[in-house]
Design an enzyme around this catalytic site. Sequence first.
Site, PDB file in Angstrom:
ATOM      1  N   THR A 102      -4.046  -3.471  -7.931  1.00 60.25           N
ATOM      2  CA  THR A 102      -2.574  -3.349  -6.874  1.00 60.25           C
ATOM      3  C   THR A 102      -1.630  -3.601  -7.733  1.00 60.25           C
ATOM      4  O   THR A 102      -1.080  -4.471  -8.167  1.00 60.25           O
ATOM      5  CB  THR A 102      -2.812  -4.442  -5.816  1.00 60.25           C
ATOM      6  OG1 THR A 102      -4.286  -4.246  -5.293  1.00 60.25           O
ATOM      7  CG2 THR A 102      -1.746  -4.256  -4.766  1.00 60.25           C
ATOM      8  N   LYS A 177      -2.728   0.644  -0.363  1.00 55.64           N
ATOM      9  CA  LYS A 177      -3.053  -0.525  -0.229  1.00 55.64           C
ATOM     10  C   LYS A 177      -2.135  -1.726  -0.077  1.00 55.64           C
ATOM     11  O   LYS A 177      -2.174  -2.494   0.400  1.00 55.64           O
ATOM     12  CB  LYS A 177      -3.507  -0.808  -2.032  1.00 55.64           C
ATOM     13  CG  LYS A 177      -3.767  -2.256  -2.381  1.00 55.64           C
ATOM     14  CD  LYS A 177      -4.848  -2.752  -1.686  1.00 55.64           C
ATOM     15  CE  LYS A 177      -5.385  -4.195  -1.799  1.00 55.64           C
ATOM     16  NZ  LYS A 177      -5.817  -4.731  -3.218  1.00 55.64           N
ATOM     17  N   LYS A 245       2.100 -11.697  -5.772  1.00 54.99           N
ATOM     18  CA  LYS A 245       2.462 -10.675  -6.339  1.00 54.99           C
ATOM     19  C   LYS A 245       2.122  -9.184  -5.838  1.00 54.99           C
ATOM     20  O   LYS A 245       3.472  -8.471  -5.762  1.00 54.99           O
ATOM     21  CB  LYS A 245       1.621 -10.283  -7.771  1.00 54.99           C
ATOM     22  CG  LYS A 245       1.937  -9.174  -8.446  1.00 54.99           C
ATOM     23  CD  LYS A 245       0.822  -7.856  -8.235  1.00 54.99           C
ATOM     24  CE  LYS A 245      -0.668  -8.175  -8.474  1.00 54.99           C
ATOM     25  NZ  LYS A 245      -1.477  -7.132  -8.428  1.00 54.99           N
TER      26      LYS A 245
END
Length: 293
Positions: A102, A177, A245
């Site tokens: 990701t 995503k 993150k």
Amino acid sequence: MNESVTRPSVGFIGLGIMGGAMAGRLAAAGFPLHVYNRTRSKAEPLLAAGAKWHDSPATLAAASDIVLTIVGTPADVRGLYLGEEGLIANARPSSTLVDMTTSSPSLARELAALGSQRDLHVLDAPVSGGDIGAREGRLSIMVGGSPEGFARIEPVLRCLGANIVLQGGPGAGQHTKLCNQIVIASTMLGVCEGLTYARNAGLDVRTVLSSIGGGAAGGFLLNNLGPRIANEDFAPGFFVEHFVKDMRIATEEALDIGCELPGLELAFRLYQQLADGGNSRDGTQALFKLYQP
């Protein structure tokens, strides 16, 4: 004829909770597998199953028709793909590189453009489904890149996922995503708050889950992570630090495209608080800890 002779050789970089399980499925399916990881010990089960170890990403890229990567941060991705020892510089001509981390949509577009200069297909294909989905080959895989590149990697991805969709050009997989992570962020708040309410009301959390998990509130997070919360099992299927993150990237991208997302902002703040409190290597269900006295 041995089926593996006709299969492309696959390089896999990043053998953590997700990557190790994904690479294991490829080995079991008979793909000639080449592996690299910063910590070699994580590769030992794969080496015992016949995978070939490489001491650098560069030599792995030179030996592979398709390279899959799933690492930590956009900075890790950039370091892995670029430079004289990077994947793009050392990949076989006409090979295909697939980043399943990701990461940043803009970085995905940059890598695809640089790869095309060397006749390489570079795709972004982040995944969702956690450790369970990785082990069972039931991941949702969101792909960005060219249709030709997608056609090359789809047979490999079929070993890893049950829901594989080409979302658009380079970066589209990463954008998708981030949509996924934004939905999860607010949903995890709801799961933790609902189960906190149950506990404070004197209900048995497991019994509550048996009812609401089959109703409109049911879903992957409630039905899979709810029981872990009830058992105070905060072992990681997906690390808090990685979710932080992801939310940081999503927050930056939302700002860039003019979205105001207060649910994401709240979840990001709470998860950052959780990580700062020493829980960065717990699973995302550990957010429940913040709701306890």
